[in-house]
Design an enzyme around this catalytic site. Structure first.
Site, mmCIF file in Angstrom:
data_model
loop_
_atom_site.group_PDB
_atom_site.id
_atom_site.type_symbol
_atom_site.label_atom_id
_atom_site.label_comp_id
_atom_site.label_asym_id
_atom_site.label_seq_id
_atom_site.Cartn_x
_atom_site.Cartn_y
_atom_site.Cartn_z
ATOM 1 N N LYS A 195 0.814 -1.224 0.000
ATOM 2 C CA LYS A 195 0.000 0.000 0.000
ATOM 3 C C LYS A 195 0.845 1.270 0.000
ATOM 4 O O LYS A 195 2.040 1.259 0.285
ATOM 5 C CB LYS A 195 -0.972 -0.014 1.196
ATOM 6 N N ARG A 254 -3.369 -9.951 5.533
ATOM 7 C CA ARG A 254 -3.770 -10.008 4.117
ATOM 8 C C ARG A 254 -2.621 -9.518 3.242
ATOM 9 O O ARG A 254 -2.219 -8.367 3.343
ATOM 10 C CB ARG A 254 -5.014 -9.137 3.922
HETATM 11 C C1 PT1 Z 1 -7.871 -4.415 3.666
HETATM 12 C C2 PT1 Z 1 -8.181 -4.411 2.271
HETATM 13 C C3 PT1 Z 1 -9.299 -5.205 1.862
HETATM 14 N N1 PT1 Z 1 -7.487 -3.708 1.356
HETATM 15 C C4 PT1 Z 1 -9.665 -5.867 4.078
HETATM 16 N N2 PT1 Z 1 -10.004 -5.929 2.781
HETATM 17 C C5 PT1 Z 1 -7.867 -3.727 0.064
HETATM 18 N N3 PT1 Z 1 -10.375 -6.582 4.999
HETATM 19 C C6 PT1 Z 1 -8.962 -4.508 -0.335
HETATM 20 C C7 PT1 Z 1 -3.059 2.200 -0.919
HETATM 21 O O1 PT1 Z 1 -3.011 3.074 -0.032
HETATM 22 O O2 PT1 Z 1 -6.858 -3.710 4.148
HETATM 23 N N4 PT1 Z 1 -8.605 -5.136 4.523
HETATM 24 N N5 PT1 Z 1 -9.649 -5.232 0.563
HETATM 25 C C8 PT1 Z 1 -7.097 -2.909 -0.952
HETATM 26 N N6 PT1 Z 1 -7.325 -1.528 -0.748
HETATM 27 C C9 PT1 Z 1 -6.300 -0.576 -0.845
HETATM 28 C C10 PT1 Z 1 -6.336 0.560 -0.036
HETATM 29 C C11 PT1 Z 1 -5.237 -0.786 -1.699
HETATM 30 C C12 PT1 Z 1 -5.286 1.455 -0.059
HETATM 31 C C13 PT1 Z 1 -4.199 0.109 -1.751
HETATM 32 C C14 PT1 Z 1 -4.209 1.240 -0.917
HETATM 33 O O3 PT1 Z 1 -2.178 2.067 -1.778
#
Ligand code: PT1
Length: 278
Positions: free
Chosen positions: A223, A257
């Site tokens: 992230k 995850r």
């Molecule tokens: C998470 C999560 C998810 N993240 C759960 N499910 C994502 N339970 C999708 C960035 O800042 O943390 N927990 N499902 C992916 N979402 C992101 C959010 C991907 C922020 C990248 C960023 O780069």
């Protein structure tokens, strides 16, 4: 003791941190959504993640990274359900489905999903009822705002207490709707409406969420909190991702995850050896 999570067809051991491997189910992953052969690359990735030590595979048809647009129900169903069925047919592995739509939740549960993972914590129309009609566990994640705009000036009175209050409110909503407390997993939502400093404050305080007595899931893999801190592009964030996973696990996170299962499993096995020989 918080040592396991009961799913309809299995039990997840939570006495040591478990790895949830991320399977991307984006539109361009398949040439023609529907034919079984089109899933071979996805199934090969699942096989590798299982071999490398994942105990849960997370599949999602909606991107929720900052700036992402929402996807239609029809598109999400078409992306997620066939690959879910293909995975459950070929492998004996737990699958969580990352969705915020009631119809996708119900279809996923009917198709054998073991966990529903909702970044909107069952706040959308019909979601509480969809889960209440099953015995499937659910991950409730905290997000401020919505993906398209969530990184525009996020603000909190007190980050940790605000998230704990949100969890208490959503746990109550679940219990009132008929979803028992022992089916709930909590996730503070790294990167979802949080500044860089807030994300690291959250990581420093993962242990605080244990007070709620429920399993904790943490997702920081690749992230922006890693990329922006270290000034690394998304394909150069492995060391940062492993570091965040280990820091969360050391504070009692139950499920991590990640994209890079083998490397994370090595790090968690080092932690386990330290813990076992304390
Ligand atoms: C998470 C999560 C998810 N993240 C759960 N499910 C994502 N339970 C999708 C960035 O800042 O943390 N927990 N499902 C992916 N979402 C992101 C959010 C991907 C922020 C990248 C960023 O780069």
């Amino acid at each position: 003791m918080l040592n396991q999570l009961v799913c309809p067809n299995s039990v997840i051991d939570l006495s040591t941190p478990q790895i949830m491997g991320i399977l991307n189910v984006t539109p361009d992953s398949f040439s023609d959504g529907g034919k079984f052969a089109d899933f071979e690359p996805a199934l090969a990735q699942v096989q590798r993640m299982i071999t490398d030590g994942a105990t849960i595979i997370d599949i999602g048809g909606e991107s929720t990274r900052p700036g992402a647009e929402e996807v239609s129900e029809a598109d999400e169903l078409a992306r997620v359900i066939p690959v879910l069925k293909a995975i459950k047919k070929r492998f004996n592995i737990l699958v969580s489905v990352d969705t915020s739509k009631a119809k996708v939740m119900s279809a996923a549960i009917a198709a054998g999903a073991d966990i529903i993972n909702d970044v909107r914590a069952l706040q959308n129309e019909g979601c509480l009822a969809a889960l209440a009609a099953s015995n499937t566990p659910v991950c409730l994640m905290h997000m401020q705002g919505l993906p398209r705009t969530m990184q525009n000036n996020p603000s909190y009175e007190d980050l940790i207490n605000d998230i704990i209050a949100f969890f208490q409110q959503r746990i109550n909503a679940c219990v009132n709707a008929g979803i028992s407390r022992d089916r709930i997993i909590l996730d503070p939502g790294f990167g979802f409406g949080k500044t860089l400093e807030q994300n690291f404050h959250l990581l420093a305080n993962v242990s605080k969420f244990s007070s709620l007595g429920l399993p904790i899931l943490a997702g920081m893999s690749r992230k922006s909190m890693i990329g922006n801190l270290l000034n690394r592009e998304v394909d150069q964030r492995l060391a940062g991702s492993i570091s965040t996973a280990l820091i969360a696990a050391q504070q009692g996170a139950h499920i991590i995850r990640v994209h890079d299962v083998q490397e994370t499993a090595d790090a968690l096995n080092i932690l386990k050896a330290v813990t076992d020989n304390r």
